[in-house]
Design a protein around this motif. Sequence first.
Motif, PDB file in Angstrom:
ATOM      1  N   ASP A  58     -30.040 -20.560  -8.947  1.00  0.00           N
ATOM      2  CA  ASP A  58     -29.761 -19.546  -7.936  1.00  0.00           C
ATOM      3  C   ASP A  58     -31.074 -19.036  -7.351  1.00  0.00           C
ATOM      4  O   ASP A  58     -31.819 -18.317  -8.019  1.00  0.00           O
ATOM      5  N   SER A  59     -31.371 -19.379  -6.104  1.00  0.00           N
ATOM      6  CA  SER A  59     -32.639 -18.982  -5.482  1.00  0.00           C
ATOM      7  C   SER A  59     -32.718 -17.481  -5.226  1.00  0.00           C
ATOM      8  O   SER A  59     -33.805 -16.942  -5.012  1.00  0.00           O
ATOM      9  N   HIS A  60     -31.588 -16.796  -5.232  1.00  0.00           N
ATOM     10  CA  HIS A  60     -31.598 -15.351  -5.018  1.00  0.00           C
ATOM     11  C   HIS A  60     -31.976 -14.593  -6.292  1.00  0.00           C
ATOM     12  O   HIS A  60     -32.264 -13.413  -6.245  1.00  0.00           O
ATOM     13  N   GLN A  61     -31.989 -15.281  -7.413  1.00  0.00           N
ATOM     14  CA  GLN A  61     -32.263 -14.644  -8.701  1.00  0.00           C
ATOM     15  C   GLN A  61     -33.748 -14.713  -9.045  1.00  0.00           C
ATOM     16  O   GLN A  61     -34.410 -15.720  -8.789  1.00  0.00           O
ATOM     17  N   ILE A  62     -34.241 -13.637  -9.651  1.00  0.00           N
ATOM     18  CA  ILE A  62     -35.594 -13.625 -10.197  1.00  0.00           C
ATOM     19  C   ILE A  62     -35.562 -12.846 -11.508  1.00  0.00           C
ATOM     20  O   ILE A  62     -34.819 -11.874 -11.645  1.00  0.00           O
ATOM     21  N   VAL A  63     -36.338 -13.313 -12.465  1.00  0.00           N
ATOM     22  CA  VAL A  63     -36.519 -12.612 -13.741  1.00  0.00           C
ATOM     23  C   VAL A  63     -38.022 -12.454 -13.937  1.00  0.00           C
ATOM     24  O   VAL A  63     -38.771 -13.428 -13.857  1.00  0.00           O
ATOM     25  N   LEU A  64     -38.441 -11.212 -14.160  1.00  0.00           N
ATOM     26  CA  LEU A  64     -39.856 -10.909 -14.335  1.00  0.00           C
ATOM     27  C   LEU A  64     -40.127 -10.352 -15.722  1.00  0.00           C
ATOM     28  O   LEU A  64     -39.279  -9.673 -16.305  1.00  0.00           O
TER      29      LEU A  64
END
Length: 176
Positions: A58-64
Amino acid sequence: MTGISIRSANIEDAQLIADFHVKVWRHTYRNLAPAEAYAALDEQRRGKQWKEKLSSNDSHQIVLIAEIDNRIVGIGAAGGPSELIFDGRGEIKFLYVDPDFKRRGIGRELLVQLAIHLRKMHYQGAALSVVKGNEPAIAFYEALNGRPAGEYVDPGPIWRSQNIVFAWDDLASLIA
């Protein structure tokens, strides 16, 4: 924020994130979550969930991940809205800071980086939910000019919690 680095998480981080998530979740919700939910949440269960999340395309997802000396001190995740109540805004799905490292700007910086990502994904605003009774988180979001935008019951995997939705209609207000 001297000595703090923020980076994107990868699949190899899944269990480290899960361990951190459970530790902070247990601290945060020890007096809010029902005993059965508190007991059901463990590192193995969260490990599977984080592996799935970090394996997503999912390109809309980010985890930092926020780190100090290679120690996780905060995590944040954002992506597309999971509930109608978010009204098409990008959703801040997770934001946890180690209790020993609060009030150092870590949560604020994670939120800024998540908002930048949501803007790149063409969301105009952001929203998140916070469990009713989580007064430190509520005060934090209010201090960042989040406005209450409704309430809903989060179906959650182990606990149907009562939540308040905080929203920012303009991502620039979070990024500034």
